[in-house]
Design a protein around this motif. Structure first.
Motif, short mmCIF file in Angstrom:
data_model
loop_
_atom_site.label_atom_id
_atom_site.label_comp_id
_atom_site.label_asym_id
_atom_site.label_seq_id
_atom_site.Cartn_x
_atom_site.Cartn_y
_atom_site.Cartn_z
N GLY A 14 0.81 -1.62 -0.06
CA GLY A 14 0.26 0.16 0.05
C GLY A 14 0.77 1.08 -0.17
O GLY A 14 -0.01 2.39 0.15
N GLY A 15 2.09 0.75 -0.37
CA GLY A 15 3.30 2.69 -0.19
C GLY A 15 2.34 3.63 -1.37
O GLY A 15 3.04 4.56 -1.59
N GLU A 16 1.72 2.81 -2.81
CA GLU A 16 1.76 3.89 -3.71
C GLU A 16 2.97 4.93 -4.20
O GLU A 16 3.63 5.82 -4.33
N PRO A 17 5.01 3.97 -4.39
CA PRO A 17 5.84 4.73 -4.88
C PRO A 17 5.64 5.47 -5.92
O PRO A 17 5.50 4.67 -6.64
N ASP A 18 6.68 6.61 -6.19
CA ASP A 18 7.02 7.03 -6.81
C ASP A 18 7.86 7.80 -7.04
O ASP A 18 8.71 7.97 -5.97
N VAL A 19 8.68 8.56 -8.22
CA VAL A 19 10.16 9.15 -8.05
C VAL A 19 9.73 10.51 -7.49
O VAL A 19 9.00 11.27 -8.09
N VAL A 20 10.61 10.44 -6.72
CA VAL A 20 10.15 12.14 -6.09
C VAL A 20 11.83 12.78 -6.28
O VAL A 20 11.79 13.84 -6.27
N GLU A 21 13.05 12.04 -7.19
CA GLU A 21 14.49 12.78 -7.50
C GLU A 21 15.01 12.06 -7.44
O GLU A 21 15.07 10.84 -8.20
N LEU A 22 15.98 13.27 -8.35
CA LEU A 22 17.03 12.16 -9.33
C LEU A 22 18.19 12.57 -8.87
O LEU A 22 18.33 13.75 -8.73
N ASP A 23 19.09 11.92 -8.11
CA ASP A 23 20.21 12.36 -7.47
C ASP A 23 21.07 12.62 -7.83
O ASP A 23 21.80 11.51 -9.00
N SER A 24 21.37 14.11 -8.60
CA SER A 24 22.46 14.20 -9.40
C SER A 24 23.69 14.15 -9.43
O SER A 24 24.38 13.05 -10.60
N LYS A 25 24.27 13.49 -8.33
CA LYS A 25 25.45 12.58 -8.07
C LYS A 25 25.62 11.13 -8.66
O LYS A 25 26.48 11.02 -8.71
N THR A 26 24.31 10.46 -7.96
CA THR A 26 25.12 9.37 -8.38
C THR A 26 23.74 8.61 -9.41
O THR A 26 24.20 7.70 -10.12
N GLY A 27 23.60 9.28 -9.64
CA GLY A 27 22.19 9.29 -11.39
C GLY A 27 21.16 8.36 -11.26
O GLY A 27 20.71 7.72 -11.68
N GLU A 28 20.91 7.56 -9.40
CA GLU A 28 19.90 7.24 -9.13
C GLU A 28 18.61 8.33 -8.66
O GLU A 28 18.40 9.25 -8.70
N TYR A 29 17.34 7.52 -9.10
CA TYR A 29 16.35 7.64 -8.81
C TYR A 29 16.05 7.36 -7.66
O TYR A 29 16.02 6.38 -7.16
N PHE B 207 13.06 6.89 -5.10
CA PHE B 207 11.44 6.62 -4.54
C PHE B 207 11.03 6.24 -3.86
O PHE B 207 11.83 5.69 -2.51
N VAL B 208 9.63 7.14 -3.64
CA VAL B 208 9.48 7.16 -1.69
C VAL B 208 7.85 6.54 -1.38
O VAL B 208 7.20 6.84 -3.08
N ILE C 142 13.92 -1.99 1.63
CA ILE C 142 13.99 -0.64 1.31
C ILE C 142 14.96 0.10 2.37
O ILE C 142 14.99 -1.17 3.54
N GLU C 143 14.63 1.76 2.29
CA GLU C 143 15.18 2.17 3.33
C GLU C 143 14.36 2.79 4.03
O GLU C 143 13.40 2.95 3.84
N LEU C 144 14.31 2.80 5.83
CA LEU C 144 13.29 3.53 6.33
C LEU C 144 13.69 4.98 5.75
O LEU C 144 14.35 5.95 6.00
N LEU C 145 12.29 6.41 6.09
CA LEU C 145 12.61 7.43 5.67
C LEU C 145 13.43 7.93 6.96
O LEU C 145 12.64 7.62 8.41
N PHE D 150 4.83 2.84 8.45
CA PHE D 150 6.84 3.42 8.01
C PHE D 150 6.01 3.83 6.53
O PHE D 150 5.30 3.52 5.87
N ARG D 151 7.42 4.49 6.34
CA ARG D 151 6.97 4.71 4.98
C ARG D 151 8.85 4.48 4.37
O ARG D 151 10.12 4.75 5.25
N GLY D 152 9.04 3.56 3.57
CA GLY D 152 9.80 3.60 3.06
C GLY D 152 11.61 4.33 1.25
O GLY D 152 9.95 5.17 0.82
N LEU D 153 11.58 4.38 1.04
CA LEU D 153 13.06 4.74 0.61
C LEU D 153 13.79 3.49 -1.04
O LEU D 153 13.91 2.57 -0.20
N LEU D 154 14.05 3.69 -2.22
CA LEU D 154 14.73 2.73 -2.51
C LEU D 154 15.22 3.56 -3.81
O LEU D 154 14.91 4.45 -4.53
N LYS D 155 16.20 3.23 -3.73
CA LYS D 155 17.59 4.08 -5.03
C LYS D 155 17.53 3.09 -5.95
O LYS D 155 17.88 1.99 -5.88
#
Length: 190
Positions: free
Chosen positions: A62-77, A79-80, A121-124, A184-189
């Motif tokens: 039920g997290g509904e992950p979406d892209v929130v940023e492109l890390d300019s240093k690593t080139g990773e998208y 998702f939160v 995933i990572e915990l926010l 909890f909410r997670g983050l994935l690079k």
């Protein structure tokens, strides 16, 4: 390939459903990533199939992950979990395994930190949580555990955040506590 790896492989149908859900959400919420293009995100996902299982788990709970940023240093998208409230399939959990083990009765089924590990995933943390709140209003009725500084955790506490009165609040609780409205909410690079 061992059985754990096989368990993390998505069927073609699951993969197609996931891509469809992610693309639809991406296109519906361009304000979260107005300078990004879905074709580039999709190409990155195609190049990193090991991340699809984690995104599927975020979606499934039920997290509904979406892209929130492109890390300019690593080139990773980045998702939160962007579900309006803390993901339904990840509520009623204490903070971590030590808290779960310490609880003598009425134990929850799981802990936030352990679920993150299992989901890949990572915990926010508080910073990411506050950044997410800049993209919309989240956790108006629920709350979400966030990464707790070690000095707080060593004293038995854990922190969580929510949004009330158009303000993001950070609070504390015993790490072993759990509530039907806290997840909890997670983050994935990728």
């Amino acid at each position: 390939m061992n059985s754990i790896e096989n368990e993390k492989d998505l069927s073609p149908e699951q993969r197609d459903e996931l891509f469809k859900a992610l693309k639809t959400r991406f296109e519906k919420n361009m304000s979260r990533h107005s300078d990004l293009e879905w074709a580039n995100v999709e190409a990155k996902l195609e190049a990193n199939p090991d991340k699809l299982w984690s995104l599927h788990e975020m979606e499934k709970t039920g997290g509904e992950p979406d892209v929130v940023e492109l890390d300019s240093k690593t080139g990773e998208y980045i998702f939160v979990d962007c579900s309006p409230e803390s993901p339904k399939g990840r509520r009623s959990v204490c903070y971590d395994q030590a808290a779960l083990d310490a609880r003598k009765e009425n134990k929850p089924k799981h802990s936030a930190v352990q679920m993150c590990i299992e989901m890949g995933i990572e915990l926010l943390d508080e910073t990411h949580y506050r950044e997410l709140q800049q993209l919309g209003s989240f956790d108006l009725k629920t709350s979400s555990w966030v990464v707790t500084p070690e000095h707080i955790r060593q004293r038995g506490g854990a922190i969580f955040c929510d949004r009330r009165y158009d303000t993001v609040f950070m609070y504390h609780n015993g790490a072993e506590s759990y509530y039907a409205a806290r997840g909890f909410r997670g983050l994935l690079k990728v």
